[in-house]
Write a protein that holds these residues in place. Sequence first.
Motif, PDB file in Angstrom:
ATOM      1  N   VAL A   1     -38.879  21.900  56.468  1.00 12.03           N
ATOM      2  CA  VAL A   1     -38.907  21.085  55.243  1.00 12.03           C
ATOM      3  C   VAL A   1     -40.202  21.314  54.454  1.00 12.03           C
ATOM      4  O   VAL A   1     -40.185  21.413  53.224  1.00 12.03           O
TER       5      VAL A   1
ATOM      6  N   LEU B   1     -38.402  13.395  61.247  1.00 11.94           N
ATOM      7  CA  LEU B   1     -37.199  14.221  61.410  1.00 11.94           C
ATOM      8  C   LEU B   1     -36.891  14.385  62.890  1.00 11.94           C
ATOM      9  O   LEU B   1     -37.599  13.878  63.758  1.00 11.94           O
ATOM     10  N   LEU B   2     -35.855  15.151  63.157  1.00 13.08           N
ATOM     11  CA  LEU B   2     -35.395  15.345  64.528  1.00 13.08           C
ATOM     12  C   LEU B   2     -36.483  15.936  65.427  1.00 13.08           C
ATOM     13  O   LEU B   2     -36.745  15.449  66.530  1.00 13.08           O
TER      14      LEU B   2
ATOM     15  N   LYS C   1     -27.375   9.438  52.764  1.00 16.60           N
ATOM     16  CA  LYS C   1     -27.996   8.533  53.749  1.00 16.60           C
ATOM     17  C   LYS C   1     -28.985   7.568  53.112  1.00 16.60           C
ATOM     18  O   LYS C   1     -29.500   6.667  53.768  1.00 16.60           O
TER      19      LYS C   1
ATOM     20  N   THR D   1     -41.142  12.845  66.890  1.00 18.09           N
ATOM     21  CA  THR D   1     -41.580  12.983  68.281  1.00 18.09           C
ATOM     22  C   THR D   1     -41.651  14.460  68.662  1.00 18.09           C
ATOM     23  O   THR D   1     -40.730  15.227  68.382  1.00 18.09           O
TER      24      THR D   1
ATOM     25  N   LEU E   1     -34.167  10.430  56.634  1.00 18.24           N
ATOM     26  CA  LEU E   1     -33.552   9.094  56.671  1.00 18.24           C
ATOM     27  C   LEU E   1     -32.530   8.997  57.796  1.00 18.24           C
ATOM     28  O   LEU E   1     -31.392   8.574  57.598  1.00 18.24           O
ATOM     29  N   GLY E   2     -32.960   9.436  58.981  1.00 13.23           N
ATOM     30  CA  GLY E   2     -32.166   9.152  60.182  1.00 13.23           C
ATOM     31  C   GLY E   2     -32.351   7.667  60.489  1.00 13.23           C
ATOM     32  O   GLY E   2     -32.898   6.906  59.677  1.00 13.23           O
ATOM     33  N   THR E   3     -31.945   7.289  61.692  1.00 11.81           N
ATOM     34  CA  THR E   3     -32.049   5.873  62.066  1.00 11.81           C
ATOM     35  C   THR E   3     -33.491   5.375  61.944  1.00 11.81           C
ATOM     36  O   THR E   3     -33.749   4.282  61.435  1.00 11.81           O
ATOM     37  N   MET E   4     -34.429   6.211  62.407  1.00  4.90           N
ATOM     38  CA  MET E   4     -35.827   5.774  62.383  1.00  4.90           C
ATOM     39  C   MET E   4     -36.414   5.839  60.980  1.00  4.90           C
ATOM     40  O   MET E   4     -37.104   4.908  60.540  1.00  4.90           O
TER      41      MET E   4
ATOM     42  N   ALA F   1     -41.449   2.457  69.744  1.00  2.11           N
ATOM     43  CA  ALA F   1     -40.532   1.362  69.369  1.00  2.11           C
ATOM     44  C   ALA F   1     -39.177   1.948  69.017  1.00  2.11           C
ATOM     45  O   ALA F   1     -39.072   3.132  68.687  1.00  2.11           O
TER      46      ALA F   1
ATOM     47  N   PRO G   1     -35.777   1.501  66.373  1.00  4.45           N
ATOM     48  CA  PRO G   1     -35.716   1.141  64.950  1.00  4.45           C
ATOM     49  C   PRO G   1     -35.701  -0.365  64.639  1.00  4.45           C
ATOM     50  O   PRO G   1     -36.419  -0.790  63.721  1.00  4.45           O
TER      51      PRO G   1
ATOM     52  N   ASN H   1     -33.689  12.809  51.908  1.00  3.95           N
ATOM     53  CA  ASN H   1     -33.053  13.254  53.152  1.00  3.95           C
ATOM     54  C   ASN H   1     -32.285  14.545  52.874  1.00  3.95           C
ATOM     55  O   ASN H   1     -31.764  14.746  51.778  1.00  3.95           O
ATOM     56  N   ARG H   2     -32.240  15.436  53.892  1.00  2.00           N
ATOM     57  CA  ARG H   2     -31.549  16.719  53.714  1.00  2.00           C
ATOM     58  C   ARG H   2     -30.095  16.501  53.313  1.00  2.00           C
ATOM     59  O   ARG H   2     -29.608  17.065  52.336  1.00  2.00           O
ATOM     60  N   THR H   3     -29.392  15.667  54.072  1.00  3.25           N
ATOM     61  CA  THR H   3     -27.987  15.400  53.766  1.00  3.25           C
ATOM     62  C   THR H   3     -27.914  14.228  52.791  1.00  3.25           C
ATOM     63  O   THR H   3     -28.485  13.170  53.056  1.00  3.25           O
TER      64      THR H   3
HETATM   65  N1  FVH Z   1     -34.441   6.365  67.192  1.00  7.63           N
HETATM   66  C1  FVH Z   1     -35.274   6.016  68.167  1.00  7.63           C
HETATM   67  O1  FVH Z   1     -35.088   5.041  68.856  1.00  7.63           O
HETATM   68  C2  FVH Z   1     -36.515   6.854  68.472  1.00  7.63           C
HETATM   69  C3  FVH Z   1     -37.722   5.981  68.719  1.00  7.63           C
HETATM   70  C4  FVH Z   1     -38.980   6.773  68.988  1.00  7.63           C
HETATM   71  C5  FVH Z   1     -39.177   7.878  67.954  1.00  7.63           C
HETATM   72  N2  FVH Z   1     -37.973   8.647  67.781  1.00  7.63           N
HETATM   73  C6  FVH Z   1     -38.139   9.899  67.076  1.00  7.63           C
HETATM   74  O2  FVH Z   1     -38.037   9.769  65.661  1.00  7.63           O
HETATM   75  C7  FVH Z   1     -37.520  10.974  65.131  1.00  7.63           C
HETATM   76  C8  FVH Z   1     -36.309  10.672  64.261  1.00  7.63           C
HETATM   77  O3  FVH Z   1     -35.389   9.957  65.041  1.00  7.63           O
HETATM   78  P1  FVH Z   1     -34.057   9.330  64.414  1.00  7.63           P
HETATM   79  O4  FVH Z   1     -33.610   8.281  65.362  1.00  7.63           O
HETATM   80  O5  FVH Z   1     -34.270   8.952  63.019  1.00  7.63           O
HETATM   81  O6  FVH Z   1     -33.083  10.589  64.505  1.00  7.63           O
HETATM   82  P2  FVH Z   1     -31.717  10.855  63.719  1.00  7.63           P
HETATM   83  O7  FVH Z   1     -31.070   9.579  63.339  1.00  7.63           O
HETATM   84  O8  FVH Z   1     -30.978  11.827  64.547  1.00  7.63           O
HETATM   85  O9  FVH Z   1     -32.202  11.569  62.360  1.00  7.63           O
HETATM   86  C9  FVH Z   1     -32.736  12.872  62.378  1.00  7.63           C
HETATM   87  C10 FVH Z   1     -33.283  13.183  60.997  1.00  7.63           C
HETATM   88  O10 FVH Z   1     -33.796  14.533  61.009  1.00  7.63           O
HETATM   89  C11 FVH Z   1     -33.198  15.240  59.917  1.00  7.63           C
HETATM   90  N3  FVH Z   1     -33.164  16.661  60.229  1.00  7.63           N
HETATM   91  C12 FVH Z   1     -32.807  17.245  61.390  1.00  7.63           C
HETATM   92  N4  FVH Z   1     -32.942  18.594  61.276  1.00  7.63           N
HETATM   93  C13 FVH Z   1     -33.373  18.842  60.016  1.00  7.63           C
HETATM   94  C14 FVH Z   1     -33.712  20.031  59.318  1.00  7.63           C
HETATM   95  N5  FVH Z   1     -33.634  21.254  59.898  1.00  7.63           N
HETATM   96  N6  FVH Z   1     -34.127  19.915  58.045  1.00  7.63           N
HETATM   97  C15 FVH Z   1     -34.222  18.695  57.455  1.00  7.63           C
HETATM   98  N7  FVH Z   1     -33.928  17.529  58.053  1.00  7.63           N
HETATM   99  C16 FVH Z   1     -33.514  17.604  59.344  1.00  7.63           C
HETATM  100  C17 FVH Z   1     -31.841  14.619  59.765  1.00  7.63           C
HETATM  101  O11 FVH Z   1     -31.358  14.964  58.493  1.00  7.63           O
HETATM  102  P3  FVH Z   1     -29.754  15.002  58.193  1.00  7.63           P
HETATM  103  O12 FVH Z   1     -29.092  15.538  59.440  1.00  7.63           O
HETATM  104  O13 FVH Z   1     -29.363  13.598  57.889  1.00  7.63           O
HETATM  105  O14 FVH Z   1     -29.630  15.928  57.045  1.00  7.63           O
HETATM  106  C18 FVH Z   1     -32.188  13.133  59.919  1.00  7.63           C
HETATM  107  O15 FVH Z   1     -32.742  12.640  58.721  1.00  7.63           O
HETATM  108  C19 FVH Z   1     -37.182  11.896  66.297  1.00  7.63           C
HETATM  109  O16 FVH Z   1     -38.231  12.796  66.506  1.00  7.63           O
HETATM  110  C20 FVH Z   1     -37.091  10.908  67.454  1.00  7.63           C
HETATM  111  O17 FVH Z   1     -37.372  11.512  68.705  1.00  7.63           O
HETATM  112  C21 FVH Z   1     -36.810   7.855  67.382  1.00  7.63           C
END
Ligand code: FVH
Length: 292
Positions: free
Chosen positions: A74, A65-66, A36, A92, A9-12, A119, A121, A31-33
Amino acid sequence: MSDVTVLGLGTMGQALARAFLKTGYKVTVWNRTVGKDEALISEGAIRATSVYDAVQDSPLTIICLLDYPAVLAVLEPIEHELSQRVIVNMTTGRPDEARSMSAWAVTRNIDYIDGGIMAVPPLIGTEMAIILYSGITENAFEKHRALLKTMGQVRYVGTDPGLASLLDLAMNAAATGMVGGVIHAMTMAATEKTDIVDFSNSLLTPYLNAIAGLIPHFAQQIVSGDYTANVVSQLSQMSIGLANIRRASRDVNVSTELLDPIQALIDRRIAAGFPSDEFSGVCEELKLSKKK
Ligand code: FVH
C-alpha cells in the motif's frame, strides 16, 4: 483537512476509525476493497478514493492491514508523498519486520512508529485496550500522544522499532498457553457431563486469577536468576502432578499433546540438577543459545 487518516478497514481498522469519530476527531478512511467504509461514512468519516488522497488529508496516518507485506504494497507506490509524514503501523507482525519497515521509512524521511494492539475490536476506545508503541521517532510519537490515547491506553516502550512487536508477541504467547490450558481443562471436565459454564465461572476463572497473582513472583525469580527463592511449588512436585493430569486425561480419552512438551521441559530441568526450582526455572531450558 482531517485530524487522522485510517488505512485499512478490516474489523480492527473500523474499530480504530470509529473510536476517533466517537471522540469528535475528523477522520479520513481508505480501504482496498470498496464498500467497507459505508458504516463509517454514515457516522461522519471522510472517504478517500486513493491512498495518496487519504495520506494527504491529515498529519497522521494509522495503518492496520492483514500483514507487513500488505503495508508495503500500500505504501510503496506513494512513498515519495510520505516524506516528513507520520505513519503509525498497527498491523501485527514480527520484530524483524518492524525493524526493516522502520529502516525503509528512515531512508524515505518518514516518521515511523510501530504499534502492537493488545485488545480485540470491541475493546478499542476503552481503558481495557492496551496499545504498545515503539520507534526511533519519539518526538513524533509525543506530538500525537493525545490523539493516540483515543484508541486505548498508550504504552511507549522504547526507541527500538521492534520492541512493541516483541512484547505484543510475548504477551500473546502467554495468552496462547493459558487458553490452551483452559481448553484442555474444559475438555477434561466435559467428559463427566460437568456444567462447563458453571465450572468456568465458579471454579476455573477464580483459580486462574489466583495463579495470575504469582506472575510478579516468577518475574522476580527470572530477573534474579534464583529460582529457589520463596518457592511455591517445586519442579519435582510439579512433575508428579503433571504426570497425574496427563494420566487422568488419557483415562477419559483426552489427548495430552498440549501438556506433553511442558512435562518434557520440567523433567529436563530436573535432570539438569534443579529439582527444587520453581516452575520459572524452565526458562533456562527455553534459552536456545545455551545449547550452542
Ligand atoms: N481483530 C483482532 O482481534 C486482532 C487484535 C490484535 C491486532 N490484530 C491485527 O490487526 C490487523 C488487522 O486485523 P483485522 O482484524 O482488521 O483483519 P481483517 O478484518 O482481516 O482486515 C484485513 C485488512 O487488511 C487489508 N488488506 C489485506 N491485504 C491487503 C493488501 N495486499 N493490500 C491492501 N489491503 C490489504 C484488507 O483489505 P480488503 O481485503 O478489505 O481489501 C482489510 O482492510 C492484523 O495484523 C491483525 O493481526 C487484530
